[in-house]
Scaffold this active site. Structure first.
Site, PDB file in Angstrom:
ATOM      1  N   ASN A 142      -7.012   1.917  10.265  1.00 20.02           N
ATOM      2  CA  ASN A 142      -5.360   2.007  10.744  1.00 20.02           C
ATOM      3  C   ASN A 142      -5.566   2.236  12.271  1.00 20.02           C
ATOM      4  OD1 ASN A 142      -4.623   2.520   8.036  1.00 20.02           O
ATOM      5  ND2 ASN A 142      -4.027   4.535   8.395  1.00 20.02           N
ATOM      6  N   TYR A 152      -3.296   1.869  15.902  1.00 16.25           N
ATOM      7  CA  TYR A 152      -2.127   1.830  16.737  1.00 16.25           C
ATOM      8  C   TYR A 152      -2.123   1.601  18.118  1.00 16.25           C
ATOM      9  CZ  TYR A 152       0.283   3.389  12.360  1.00 16.25           C
ATOM     10  OH  TYR A 152       0.447   3.338  11.190  1.00 16.25           O
ATOM     11  N   HIS A 184      -2.442  11.019   0.838  1.00 16.32           N
ATOM     12  CA  HIS A 184      -2.240  10.768   2.078  1.00 16.32           C
ATOM     13  C   HIS A 184      -1.321  11.949   2.563  1.00 16.32           C
ATOM     14  CE1 HIS A 184      -0.248   7.386   4.827  1.00 16.32           C
ATOM     15  NE2 HIS A 184      -0.167   8.331   5.497  1.00 16.32           N
ATOM     16  N   GLU A 230      -2.813  -0.187   8.040  1.00 20.08           N
ATOM     17  CA  GLU A 230      -1.810   0.236   8.793  1.00 20.08           C
ATOM     18  C   GLU A 230      -1.785  -0.223  10.239  1.00 20.08           C
ATOM     19  OE1 GLU A 230      -0.650   4.440   9.180  1.00 20.08           O
ATOM     20  OE2 GLU A 230      -1.373   4.712   7.038  1.00 20.08           O
ATOM     21  N   GLU A 273      -6.822   8.644   6.594  1.00 27.14           N
ATOM     22  CA  GLU A 273      -7.060   9.442   7.677  1.00 27.14           C
ATOM     23  C   GLU A 273      -7.543  10.653   7.714  1.00 27.14           C
ATOM     24  OE1 GLU A 273      -3.274   8.710   9.749  1.00 27.14           O
ATOM     25  OE2 GLU A 273      -3.656   6.480  10.172  1.00 27.14           O
ATOM     26  N   ARG A 296       0.821  -1.151   0.112  1.00 28.36           N
ATOM     27  CA  ARG A 296      -0.179  -0.104   0.084  1.00 28.36           C
ATOM     28  C   ARG A 296       0.865   1.180   0.003  1.00 28.36           C
ATOM     29  NH1 ARG A 296      -2.375   3.145   4.951  1.00 28.36           N
ATOM     30  NH2 ARG A 296      -3.537   4.536   3.616  1.00 28.36           N
TER      31      ARG A 296
HETATM   32  O1  LIG Z   1       2.029   7.610  12.814  1.00 29.30           O
HETATM   33  C1  LIG Z   1       2.272   6.726  12.166  1.00 29.30           C
HETATM   34  C2  LIG Z   1       1.543   6.439  11.143  1.00 29.30           C
HETATM   35  N1  LIG Z   1      -0.007   6.818  11.294  1.00 29.30           N
HETATM   36  N2  LIG Z   1      -0.821   6.795  10.185  1.00 29.30           N
HETATM   37  C3  LIG Z   1      -0.492   7.703   9.109  1.00 29.30           C
HETATM   38  C4  LIG Z   1       1.086   7.402   8.718  1.00 29.30           C
HETATM   39  O2  LIG Z   1       1.408   8.712   7.807  1.00 29.30           O
HETATM   40  C5  LIG Z   1       1.883   7.752   9.932  1.00 29.30           C
HETATM   41  O3  LIG Z   1       3.364   7.574   9.617  1.00 29.30           O
END
Ligand SMILES: OC[C@H]1NNC[C@@H](O)[C@@H]1O
Length: 448
Positions: free
Chosen positions: A292, A294, A122, A352, A167, A78
């Site tokens: 995504n 985290y 992005h 992600e 995002e 991706r």
């Molecule tokens: O913070 C880590 C990742 N989070 N989502 C978007 C990405 O561009 C970031 O690097």
């Protein structure tokens, strides 16, 4: 006997990156500047005054990087397209050399048996469009539709899965409310407008895809599950506000055509009345959702924390990453089951997931030991499996990230890659986490 982790036959294992974070050469071969090119060259905006002028030099080293993915057994990749590389002014003129770069990348991925998934936006908005108001100008939905059509017509068929935006919450919260990200605004009245126009642009791009595309299109959102710090009414209300603001603000309009009512509570007079036509445009049926993930957030009421009136509560019993995020794999299972239950079990890719832990600037004798990242990946992949066992339709996982790269305004200080990059020499060194992930991919999950 260790538990058997069986993943669906067609489950796709990949890695993810983004243009401004890895490519470098932001103005090469006719490319126009993006807002991140401007932001990164604005004194005081970037940690250590880092910028994306070189990054991972992927613009020149892309063929070797595809070779690295092949070596690791990646099935999918991706990446994102730099809008201003393809359309230097963001609209009108197409830059053939910009398009050629992505066409060569896609063809080489396919030659190596790697499925390309492209994200059209992005975060690196063409600076020329920002000069016209950017995400604050309602015309941007048409500008994004025009750019989308260029990409869809050129590469659909070779790219069979497209994401419109990455995002939108981060773009809005970081770029228009708190100002930590490009274009660096801090304006409670701008944030809802930018957010709404991002979703309108997404809807327009999906409409264009339905007219010219033949495969799949979706939206990538970051979701951070919220847990109340206590059962007090204030903390429960704070959790509900935080959850609406970050998680439901994007998926509710896309699936239901409505915004969570908490947003009016949060933004007050800054929250406009949106026309029904806008909500109809946003609510385009999608082929998949990219999630995504985290970390999670434990939320408490905090009257002083504008405008959400919510603050996080640190969980000392868990490990935290270099970006200050709690390692909480259960939150990924909870997120995936929440998406399933609230939105009718849509097809989901984890687009992600990963972590920044301290890695040395240089490999030691060709090795980079990153046990914390190996553990993070193992725990989160098991959490994905748990969600699949609970009936969630999850069809793939992309680790963030293939390479150590520019972590936006945090510069190169935060390393998310499973492959180490020596930014002085551009040497790539697969970390222990890359070897681990490669073994998981080769065993289709059974080595978890
Ligand atoms: O913070 C880590 C990742 N989070 N989502 C978007 C990405 O561009 C970031 O690097």
């Amino acid at each position: 006997m260790s538990k058997q982790y069986r993943f669906p036959e067609n489950f796709l294992w990949g890695s993810a990156t983004a243009a401004y974070q890895i490519e470098g050469s932001p103005l090469a071969d006719g490319a126009g500047p993006s807002i991140w090119q401007r932001f990164a060259h604005t004194p005081g905006r970037m940690l250590n005054d880092d910028n994306g002028d070189v990054a991972c030099d992927h613009y020149n080293r892309w063929r070797d990087d595809v070779g690295l993915m092949k070596q690791l057994g990646m099935q999918g990749y991706r990446f994102s397209v730099s809008w201003s590389r393809v359309m230097p002014e963001g609209r009108g003129r197409v830059n053939p050399k910009g398009l050629d770069f992505y066409e060569r990348l896609v063809d080489t991925l396919l030659e190596n048996g790697i499925q390309p998934t492209a994200t059209l936006f992005h975060w690196d908005l063409p600076a020329a469009l920002d000069d016209r108001g950017g995400w604050l100008n309602p015309d941007i939905a048409d500008w994004f539709g025009e750019y989308s059509e260029v990409m869809y017509k050129r590469l659909d068929g070779r790219i069979k899965r497209w994401a419109t935006l990455n995002e939108p919450w981060v773009v809005t919260d970081g770029g228009y409310l708190h100002g930590a990200l490009a274009p660096g605004h801090r304006n409670r009245f701008e944030a809802p407008i930018a957010s709404h126009n991002l979703l309108r642009a997404h809807g327009k791009s999906v409409q264009v895809y339905r007219a010219v595309g033949k495969h799949e299109v979706g939206l990538v959102v970051n979701i951070e599950p919220k847990y109340p710090a206590s059962q007090s009414p204030e903390d429960l209300a704070a959790t509900r506000r935080a959850e609406a603001y970050m998680n439901r603000q994007y998926l509710d309009p896309v699936f239901f055509g409505t915004y969570p009512e908490e947003l009016r509570e949060i933004f007050g007079e800054a929250w406009p009345e949106w026309p029904q036509a806008d909500m109809d445009l946003i609510r385009q049926p999608l082929d998949f959702i990219g999630v995504n993930y985290y970390t999670r957030n434990v939320a408490r009421h905090d009257e002083a924390n504008w405008p959400l009136k919510v603050s996080p509560v640190r969980q000392t019993q868990h490990t935290y990453t270099e970006t200050g995020w709690e390692v909480f794999p259960q939150g990924l299972t909870d997120t995936l089951t929440w998406v399933k239950e609230r939105y009718g079990n849509p097809k989901v890719f984890i687009t992600e997931n990963g972590a920044a832990f301290f890695d040395p600037p240089k490999a030691e004798r060709g090795r980079v030991r990153d046990p914390l990242r190996v553990s993070y990946l193992r725990q989160h992949l098991r959490a994905v499996h748990k969600a699949i066992e609970a009936g969630c339709d999850i069809q793939g996982y992309y680790v963030w990230s293939l390479l150590d790269n520019l972590e936006w305004s945090l510069g190169y200080s935060k390393r998310f890659g499973i492959v180490h990059v020596d930014f002085e020499t551009q040497t790539r060194t697969p970390k222990d986490s890359a070897r681990y992930y490669a073994s998981v991919v080769a065993s289709h999950g059974e080595a978890l």
